[in-house]
Design a protein around this motif. Sequence first.
Motif, PDB file in Angstrom:
ATOM      1  N   UNK A 127       0.821  -1.198   0.000  1.00  0.00           N
ATOM      2  CA  UNK A 127       0.000   0.000   0.000  1.00  0.00           C
ATOM      3  C   UNK A 127       0.859   1.253   0.000  1.00  0.00           C
ATOM      4  N   UNK A 128       1.911   1.257   0.747  1.00  0.00           N
ATOM      5  CA  UNK A 128       2.819   2.411   0.774  1.00  0.00           C
ATOM      6  C   UNK A 128       3.496   2.618  -0.585  1.00  0.00           C
ATOM      7  N   UNK A 129       3.872   1.535  -1.220  1.00  0.00           N
ATOM      8  CA  UNK A 129       4.470   1.645  -2.567  1.00  0.00           C
ATOM      9  C   UNK A 129       3.460   2.219  -3.562  1.00  0.00           C
ATOM     10  N   UNK A 130       2.235   1.765  -3.440  1.00  0.00           N
ATOM     11  CA  UNK A 130       1.202   2.291  -4.328  1.00  0.00           C
ATOM     12  C   UNK A 130       0.999   3.784  -4.089  1.00  0.00           C
ATOM     13  N   UNK A 131       0.969   4.190  -2.841  1.00  0.00           N
ATOM     14  CA  UNK A 131       0.782   5.601  -2.513  1.00  0.00           C
ATOM     15  C   UNK A 131       1.965   6.429  -3.036  1.00  0.00           C
ATOM     16  N   UNK A 132       3.159   5.899  -2.919  1.00  0.00           N
ATOM     17  CA  UNK A 132       4.342   6.638  -3.418  1.00  0.00           C
ATOM     18  C   UNK A 132       4.298   6.770  -4.941  1.00  0.00           C
ATOM     19  N   UNK A 133       3.952   5.705  -5.626  1.00  0.00           N
ATOM     20  CA  UNK A 133       3.854   5.746  -7.092  1.00  0.00           C
ATOM     21  C   UNK A 133       2.763   6.713  -7.528  1.00  0.00           C
ATOM     22  N   UNK A 134       1.693   6.741  -6.801  1.00  0.00           N
ATOM     23  CA  UNK A 134       0.577   7.620  -7.125  1.00  0.00           C
ATOM     24  C   UNK A 134       0.980   9.070  -6.938  1.00  0.00           C
ATOM     25  N   UNK A 135       1.655   9.374  -5.827  1.00  0.00           N
ATOM     26  CA  UNK A 135       2.080  10.763  -5.590  1.00  0.00           C
ATOM     27  C   UNK A 135       3.107  11.208  -6.658  1.00  0.00           C
ATOM     28  N   UNK A 136       3.995  10.278  -7.002  1.00  0.00           N
ATOM     29  CA  UNK A 136       4.984  10.631  -8.031  1.00  0.00           C
ATOM     30  C   UNK A 136       4.302  10.880  -9.384  1.00  0.00           C
ATOM     31  N   UNK A 137       3.349  10.076  -9.750  1.00  0.00           N
ATOM     32  CA  UNK A 137       2.607  10.274 -11.005  1.00  0.00           C
ATOM     33  C   UNK A 137       1.855  11.593 -10.981  1.00  0.00           C
ATOM     34  N   UNK A 138       1.287  11.887  -9.839  1.00  0.00           N
ATOM     35  CA  UNK A 138       0.562  13.149  -9.724  1.00  0.00           C
ATOM     36  C   UNK A 138       1.514  14.336  -9.841  1.00  0.00           C
ATOM     37  N   UNK A 139       2.660  14.222  -9.234  1.00  0.00           N
ATOM     38  CA  UNK A 139       3.632  15.327  -9.310  1.00  0.00           C
ATOM     39  C   UNK A 139       4.163  15.491 -10.740  1.00  0.00           C
ATOM     40  N   UNK A 140       4.460  14.398 -11.378  1.00  0.00           N
ATOM     41  CA  UNK A 140       4.977  14.490 -12.765  1.00  0.00           C
ATOM     42  C   UNK A 140       3.916  15.076 -13.715  1.00  0.00           C
ATOM     43  N   UNK A 141       2.669  14.731 -13.477  1.00  0.00           N
ATOM     44  CA  UNK A 141       1.610  15.298 -14.331  1.00  0.00           C
ATOM     45  C   UNK A 141       1.514  16.803 -14.144  1.00  0.00           C
ATOM     46  N   UNK A 142       1.616  17.266 -12.937  1.00  0.00           N
ATOM     47  CA  UNK A 142       1.573  18.698 -12.665  1.00  0.00           C
ATOM     48  C   UNK A 142       2.776  19.396 -13.293  1.00  0.00           C
ATOM     49  N   UNK A 143       3.944  18.772 -13.209  1.00  0.00           N
ATOM     50  CA  UNK A 143       5.142  19.353 -13.797  1.00  0.00           C
ATOM     51  C   UNK A 143       5.015  19.417 -15.341  1.00  0.00           C
ATOM     52  N   UNK A 144       4.448  18.389 -15.916  1.00  0.00           N
ATOM     53  CA  UNK A 144       4.262  18.373 -17.393  1.00  0.00           C
ATOM     54  C   UNK A 144       3.286  19.468 -17.826  1.00  0.00           C
ATOM     55  N   UNK A 145       2.219  19.694 -17.025  1.00  0.00           N
ATOM     56  CA  UNK A 145       1.268  20.764 -17.349  1.00  0.00           C
ATOM     57  C   UNK A 145       1.956  22.127 -17.260  1.00  0.00           C
ATOM     58  N   UNK A 146       2.733  22.358 -16.268  1.00  0.00           N
ATOM     59  CA  UNK A 146       3.400  23.652 -16.130  1.00  0.00           C
ATOM     60  C   UNK A 146       4.415  23.855 -17.284  1.00  0.00           C
ATOM     61  N   UNK A 147       5.137  22.740 -17.619  1.00  0.00           N
ATOM     62  CA  UNK A 147       6.100  22.854 -18.743  1.00  0.00           C
ATOM     63  C   UNK A 147       5.361  23.150 -20.069  1.00  0.00           C
ATOM     64  N   UNK A 148       4.190  22.574 -20.262  1.00  0.00           N
ATOM     65  CA  UNK A 148       3.416  22.807 -21.488  1.00  0.00           C
ATOM     66  C   UNK A 148       2.910  24.241 -21.544  1.00  0.00           C
ATOM     67  N   UNK A 149       2.453  24.713 -20.412  1.00  0.00           N
ATOM     68  CA  UNK A 149       1.969  26.104 -20.362  1.00  0.00           C
ATOM     69  C   UNK A 149       3.127  27.105 -20.594  1.00  0.00           C
ATOM     70  N   UNK A 150       4.276  26.836 -20.069  1.00  0.00           N
ATOM     71  CA  UNK A 150       5.445  27.708 -20.248  1.00  0.00           C
ATOM     72  C   UNK A 150       5.873  27.729 -21.724  1.00  0.00           C
ATOM     73  N   UNK A 151       5.844  26.514 -22.375  1.00  0.00           N
ATOM     74  CA  UNK A 151       6.208  26.447 -23.795  1.00  0.00           C
ATOM     75  C   UNK A 151       5.225  27.243 -24.640  1.00  0.00           C
TER      76      UNK A 151
END
Length: 593
Positions: A127-151
């Motif tokens: 469960x902890x591994x799943x939560x960590x993977x989920x948080x990382x996916x969520x963070x990467x998605x937010x970073x990709x959105x900000x990078x797209x908006x900046x471009x």
Amino acid sequence: MKQKDQFDNLEKHTQWGIDVLEKFIKFVKERTEIELSYAKQLRNLSKKYQPKKNSREEEEYRYTSARAFLATLNEMNDYAGQHEVISENMTSLITGELTRYVQELKQERKSHFHDGRKAQQHIETCWKQLEASKRRFERDCKEADRAQQYFEKMDADINVTKADVEKARQQAQLRHQMAEDSKAEYSSTLQKFNSEQHDHYYTHIPHIFQKIQEMEERRIVRIGESMKTFAEVDRQVIPIIGKCLDEITKAAESIDHKNDSQLVIEAFKSGFEPPGDVDFEDFTQPMKRTVSESSLSNSRGDGKSEPKFGGKSKGKLWPFIKKNKSPKQQKEPLSHRFNEFMTSKPKIHCFRSLKRGLSLKLGAGPEDFSNLPPEQRRKKLQQKVDELNRDIQKEMDQRDALTKMKDVYIKNPQMGDAASVDHRLAELGQNIEKLRLEVQKFEGWLAEVEGRLSMRSEARRQSGLYEAQNPSAVNSCAQDRESSPDGSYTEEQSQETEMKVPATDFDDEFDDEEPLPTIGTCKALYTFEGQNEGTISVAEGEMLYVIEEDKGDGWTRIRRNEDEEGYVPTSYVEVYLDKNAKDVYKSLEKISE
């Protein structure tokens, strides 16, 4: 968390189950200690009341009531043994087995809960591994959105160089790639977690719970079986305990009051005949004579001589009564002196009984038991003969064993010296000879006693016939007879330590009186040394006159001549009663004059 709470509850419950088992074990252990203590107390109680060896108590167990009590003691000892069996069986079948089972149960319980905690930790880790993977996916998605908006912002700005726009575009692409990778990882982790969670809740945890359930059920079954064993251990000894109680009942039913009473009679009967009836003593006759004699002496004057009962004066009535008379006694009428004699008679009897009683108490018991009544003496002699015969048998057994040993030494000299046992054989031979002489001596006494008992029975029979034919003569003789020296059968005084009591002044208060009539003759069977007051010495084979027969006290009054008379033991003489009793009637005629 819910799983963890259930594990905690199960852990508490299974621990309570183990506590119940240990409590039951402790209960059974204390029960076994009580059984052992009870058995020990029962054995001590039975031992306490067992008869002591070589004691008087052993003789008491010839009675059926005492034997029944002894049987009860023995059965109580067996009864105690059954309680020891209960303790042993409960210790081996319950306490020991359950103690081992509790140790195994604790190990099994520990293993099951260890597996449960391990499975719980594993699912929590997933469960902890799943939560960590989920948080990382969520963070990467937010970073990709900000990078797209900046471009897009850089691309729309005309003032920004083409190189900056290209750089922003590449950064946006990288962030998008990272988001895609995180998404893939999250998806994989999620699938893995779902699979682990499914296995955890549908396979691992149910399996562990099943094992815990089976363990708990086995514990419940085991404690039930132990309780059944607890009852069966008691039930197994009930038949034996019942048999012990049946034997006690049987022993109680075997008590025979008639047999016990007969044993008491046989043990204490003396062999003496019951004493005859006490005869009436007419004290009015001397008073009437006194009145007539006083009147006669007053009418004839003081110079006349006094009348007497008979023409002769007898010798000593008892050896210690003096014949010398004082002048006062010579002047006193005969009837007065006779009356004084009759009234003082109990005094003399008590004094003589006291002297003889003191002599008997100081005397040592004779070897031939002649101080006992005939029947008791016969029993004692028979016991002594049996005891000597047993001693002879023991000595003969020892002699036979030594003789065999000597034969072995003769055949095999290396085993020992044959001459070394000769001295002991000689001693045994001497001992056997001495014991045989003792047996002969006691058998002779026993034969004498049995012969006397038969002769006394015949004499009693003849005396009864005479009394039935001549009741008046016997009653008249009985009025004048003196009491025996004492009321017990005693031994020859040569074997006693006597206490001589000096004669007192009342010896002079009595004078010569008319001799008692002869009612038969007797022959002395043995020599008797009459050393006590009131007795007379006789020699074996001597013929004497009987003036008073045995009235149940073991003494017969005889006379040698006019001056010598006294008492001898009845067993020392053979009595021949005179059926015609001529002398009795002559004496009665003189007294009536």
